[in-house]
Design a protein around this motif. Structure first.
Motif, PDB file in Angstrom:
ATOM      1  N   TYR A 177       0.822  -1.209   0.000  1.00 50.10           N
ATOM      2  CA  TYR A 177       0.000   0.000   0.000  1.00 50.10           C
ATOM      3  C   TYR A 177       0.862   1.268   0.000  1.00 50.10           C
ATOM      4  CZ  TYR A 177      -3.423   3.492   1.480  1.00 50.10           C
ATOM      5  OH  TYR A 177      -4.214   4.608   1.556  1.00 50.10           O
ATOM      6  N   TRP A 178       1.701   1.426   1.010  1.00 52.39           N
ATOM      7  CA  TRP A 178       2.394   2.691   1.233  1.00 52.39           C
ATOM      8  C   TRP A 178       3.520   2.947   0.234  1.00 52.39           C
ATOM      9  CZ3 TRP A 178       0.124   6.087   4.332  1.00 52.39           C
ATOM     10  CH2 TRP A 178      -0.729   5.604   5.348  1.00 52.39           C
ATOM     11  N   LEU A 179       4.061   1.919  -0.365  1.00 51.54           N
ATOM     12  CA  LEU A 179       5.178   2.095  -1.297  1.00 51.54           C
ATOM     13  C   LEU A 179       4.723   2.078  -2.747  1.00 51.54           C
ATOM     14  CD1 LEU A 179       7.891  -0.123   0.463  1.00 51.54           C
ATOM     15  CD2 LEU A 179       7.284   2.279   0.868  1.00 51.54           C
ATOM     16  N   ASP A 180       3.420   2.134  -2.968  1.00 51.15           N
ATOM     17  CA  ASP A 180       2.856   2.080  -4.311  1.00 51.15           C
ATOM     18  C   ASP A 180       2.465   3.486  -4.775  1.00 51.15           C
ATOM     19  OD1 ASP A 180       0.082   1.716  -6.036  1.00 51.15           O
ATOM     20  OD2 ASP A 180       1.605   0.207  -6.510  1.00 51.15           O
ATOM     21  N   GLU A 181       3.020   3.929  -5.882  1.00 54.74           N
ATOM     22  CA  GLU A 181       2.733   5.270  -6.382  1.00 54.74           C
ATOM     23  C   GLU A 181       1.266   5.420  -6.784  1.00 54.74           C
ATOM     24  OE1 GLU A 181       4.587   7.857  -6.350  1.00 54.74           O
ATOM     25  OE2 GLU A 181       6.516   6.966  -5.777  1.00 54.74           O
ATOM     26  N   GLY A 182       0.669   4.356  -7.293  1.00 56.38           N
ATOM     27  CA  GLY A 182      -0.741   4.420  -7.656  1.00 56.38           C
ATOM     28  C   GLY A 182      -1.631   4.642  -6.451  1.00 56.38           C
ATOM     29  N   GLU A 183      -1.355   3.927  -5.366  1.00 58.31           N
ATOM     30  CA  GLU A 183      -2.120   4.129  -4.130  1.00 58.31           C
ATOM     31  C   GLU A 183      -1.949   5.567  -3.635  1.00 58.31           C
ATOM     32  OE1 GLU A 183      -4.276   2.295  -2.858  1.00 58.31           O
ATOM     33  OE2 GLU A 183      -3.866   0.205  -3.344  1.00 58.31           O
ATOM     34  N   MET A 184      -0.737   6.066  -3.716  1.00 58.28           N
ATOM     35  CA  MET A 184      -0.489   7.433  -3.268  1.00 58.28           C
ATOM     36  C   MET A 184      -1.289   8.433  -4.098  1.00 58.28           C
ATOM     37  SD  MET A 184       3.167   9.395  -2.882  1.00 58.28           S
ATOM     38  CE  MET A 184       3.257  11.127  -2.417  1.00 58.28           C
ATOM     39  N   SER A 185      -1.369   8.225  -5.393  1.00 58.10           N
ATOM     40  CA  SER A 185      -2.092   9.163  -6.262  1.00 58.10           C
ATOM     41  C   SER A 185      -3.587   9.164  -5.982  1.00 58.10           C
ATOM     42  CB  SER A 185      -1.831   8.818  -7.733  1.00 58.10           C
ATOM     43  OG  SER A 185      -2.452   7.585  -8.086  1.00 58.10           O
ATOM     44  N   ARG A 186      -4.110   8.042  -5.483  1.00 58.02           N
ATOM     45  CA  ARG A 186      -5.549   7.939  -5.195  1.00 58.02           C
ATOM     46  C   ARG A 186      -5.904   8.320  -3.754  1.00 58.02           C
ATOM     47  NH1 ARG A 186      -4.462   3.353  -8.412  1.00 58.02           N
ATOM     48  NH2 ARG A 186      -4.162   2.030  -6.565  1.00 58.02           N
ATOM     49  N   ALA A 187      -4.918   8.495  -2.911  1.00 64.50           N
ATOM     50  CA  ALA A 187      -5.162   8.720  -1.485  1.00 64.50           C
ATOM     51  C   ALA A 187      -5.657  10.136  -1.213  1.00 64.50           C
ATOM     52  CB  ALA A 187      -3.882   8.466  -0.706  1.00 64.50           C
ATOM     53  N   PRO A 188      -6.411  10.319  -0.128  1.00 61.07           N
ATOM     54  CA  PRO A 188      -6.802  11.673   0.266  1.00 61.07           C
ATOM     55  C   PRO A 188      -5.566  12.539   0.515  1.00 61.07           C
ATOM     56  CG  PRO A 188      -7.969  10.012   1.556  1.00 61.07           C
ATOM     57  CD  PRO A 188      -6.913   9.295   0.792  1.00 61.07           C
ATOM     58  N   PHE A 202      12.016   3.887   3.363  1.00 60.30           N
ATOM     59  CA  PHE A 202      12.303   2.575   2.794  1.00 60.30           C
ATOM     60  C   PHE A 202      12.978   2.646   1.425  1.00 60.30           C
ATOM     61  CE2 PHE A 202       8.922   1.599   5.881  1.00 60.30           C
ATOM     62  CZ  PHE A 202       9.589   0.629   6.613  1.00 60.30           C
ATOM     63  N   ALA A 203      13.413   3.837   1.030  1.00 61.96           N
ATOM     64  CA  ALA A 203      14.149   3.962  -0.222  1.00 61.96           C
ATOM     65  C   ALA A 203      15.504   3.258  -0.105  1.00 61.96           C
ATOM     66  CB  ALA A 203      14.349   5.434  -0.570  1.00 61.96           C
ATOM     67  N   GLY A 204      15.950   2.650  -1.171  1.00 65.84           N
ATOM     68  CA  GLY A 204      17.228   1.960  -1.156  1.00 65.84           C
ATOM     69  C   GLY A 204      17.122   0.582  -0.525  1.00 65.84           C
ATOM     70  N   GLU A 205      18.270  -0.045  -0.354  1.00 63.21           N
ATOM     71  CA  GLU A 205      18.317  -1.412   0.162  1.00 63.21           C
ATOM     72  C   GLU A 205      19.100  -1.527   1.462  1.00 63.21           C
ATOM     73  OE1 GLU A 205      19.858  -3.843  -2.951  1.00 63.21           O
ATOM     74  OE2 GLU A 205      18.198  -3.426  -4.329  1.00 63.21           O
ATOM     75  N   ASP A 206      19.419  -0.405   2.087  1.00 61.31           N
ATOM     76  CA  ASP A 206      20.311  -0.446   3.252  1.00 61.31           C
ATOM     77  C   ASP A 206      19.621  -0.858   4.540  1.00 61.31           C
ATOM     78  OD1 ASP A 206      18.842   1.887   3.338  1.00 61.31           O
ATOM     79  OD2 ASP A 206      20.528   3.175   3.930  1.00 61.31           O
ATOM     80  N   LEU A 207      18.283  -1.039   4.537  1.00 57.31           N
ATOM     81  CA  LEU A 207      17.587  -1.497   5.742  1.00 57.31           C
ATOM     82  C   LEU A 207      17.451  -3.019   5.779  1.00 57.31           C
ATOM     83  CD1 LEU A 207      14.707   1.121   6.162  1.00 57.31           C
ATOM     84  CD2 LEU A 207      16.963   1.089   7.248  1.00 57.31           C
ATOM     85  N   GLY A 208      17.886  -3.693   4.744  1.00 64.43           N
ATOM     86  CA  GLY A 208      17.748  -5.155   4.709  1.00 64.43           C
ATOM     87  C   GLY A 208      16.304  -5.590   4.822  1.00 64.43           C
ATOM     88  N   MET A 209      15.406  -4.914   4.107  1.00 67.43           N
ATOM     89  CA  MET A 209      13.971  -5.132   4.271  1.00 67.43           C
ATOM     90  C   MET A 209      13.516  -6.414   3.576  1.00 67.43           C
ATOM     91  SD  MET A 209      10.823  -2.624   3.151  1.00 67.43           S
ATOM     92  CE  MET A 209      10.617  -3.232   1.467  1.00 67.43           C
TER      93      MET A 209
END
Length: 323
Positions: A177-188, A202-209
């Motif tokens: 949900y939160w990392l999806d640009e489409g969801e962001m565009s539709r959100a209030p 959560f940008a990048g890969e340095d958090l080992g997600m």
């Protein structure tokens, strides 16, 4: 029921200070909950698992109509009065949870993160230091959901990872949900800031997600539990060691004298109120029926106890905390 003694509740590991209240660093503002400039320390056990609530601080804001979205302000004020609280101000505390499981350290949620200037929140690092733990010691960080007061502590003020040696586990539904640009565009419009914060953190890969789902065992004895409603992928956790069990419900029930006592009330932060109400009642019923310990993120300190049915809701009976 978990077994602990007064000495165990006051003690911390040998590397930490043997005290129940530890001074907050001078750069930190004094929290309303710790007016003498200290951060609380508390420990309990679930069988072989050690549990440390880690206090991040507390913010206050005015109590206004709409905080509980489906109850009149007068009824909400009456609940504050019954809880022996003033009716003008809401005190909103934040408490993460650290588990020591088989010699490894697992932290659930990371608080409000670095703050500019003096702030009543952002004390997670102080709470960890008080028990002899540094951010580098954390092996796993588990995120319950992507609201800012749970993920902002993942990074330092300079943007580097706060827990450089940890794997970061996040709910699959939250990431979707939160990392999806489409969801962001539709959100209030009012939700855009939450998307921007999550995507920056959560940008990048340095958090080992990596993502996880309900029913997955995240550590020996710790299983993720679907608890959606407060947010799309919000998660709780059932932790079991021998006969001792804990249900960590994250934000499924906000302030307990409101939403444990009245589980059909909805807090304005719930993104899907109907689903959140069903989730809240299910988790509280499970904790009561199975006689589990139960903990919540916004329950104050200590944030753990037991619940029992009371009227149309439940009553929280906290674990005693010696001073």
């Amino acid at each position: 029921m978990a077994h602990f003694t007064r000495r165990e509740m006051l003690a911390v590991p040998a590397a930490g200070a043997a005290a129940s209240m530890i001074p907050i660093a001078s750069a930190k503002a004094q929290s309303d909950a710790t007016p003498d400039g200290t951060v609380p320390v508390f420990r309990y056990r679930l069988g072989e698992i050690e549990v440390f609530p880690i206090y991040d601080g507390m913010r206050g804001f005015p109590l206004q109509d709409g905080f509980v979205t489906n109850a009149p302000l007068e009824e909400v004020q009456a609940a504050f009065t019954q809880a022996r609280r003033g009716t003008e101000q809401i005190e909103n505390p934040f408490t993460a949870t650290l588990f020591r499981i088989g010699g490894r350290l697992l932290l659930v949620d990371t608080g409000n993160g670095p703050q500019e200037g003096e702030s009543p929140v952002g004390h997670l690092d102080v709470g960890l230091a008080a028990i002899g733990v540094s951010p580098e010691d954390i092996d796993t960080v588990v995120i319950s959901h992507f609201h800012g007061d749970h993920i902002s502590g993942l990074r330092r003020a300079d943007g580097s990872p706060m827990f450089p040696n940890a794997e970061t586990l996040v709910p699959e539904g939250e990431a979707a949900y939160w990392l999806d640009e489409g969801e962001m565009s539709r959100a209030p419009e009012g939700r855009r800031g939450g998307f921007e914060r999550a995507q920056a953190i959560f940008a990048g890969e340095d958090l080992g997600m990596r993502t996880y789902t309900g029913g997955e065992e995240l550590a020996p004895g710790m299983v993720a539990v679907d608890a959606h409603g407060h947010s799309p992928g919000h998660m709780a956790y059932r932790v079991q060691s021998g006969s001792d069990g804990l249900l960590l419900i994250s934000d499924a029930a906000h302030l307990p004298f409101l939403f444990v006592a009245n589980p059909d009330w909805s807090v304005r932060f719930d993104m899907d109120p109907e689903m959140a109400r069903a989730t809240r009642r299910r988790l509280l019923e499970e904790a009561a029926a199975d006689r589990l310990m139960i903990a919540g993120y916004h329950w104050g300190f200590p944030n753990v106890g037991h619940v029992r049915e009371a009227g149309t809701g439940f009553e929280l009976v906290r674990i005693p905390w010696p001073g």
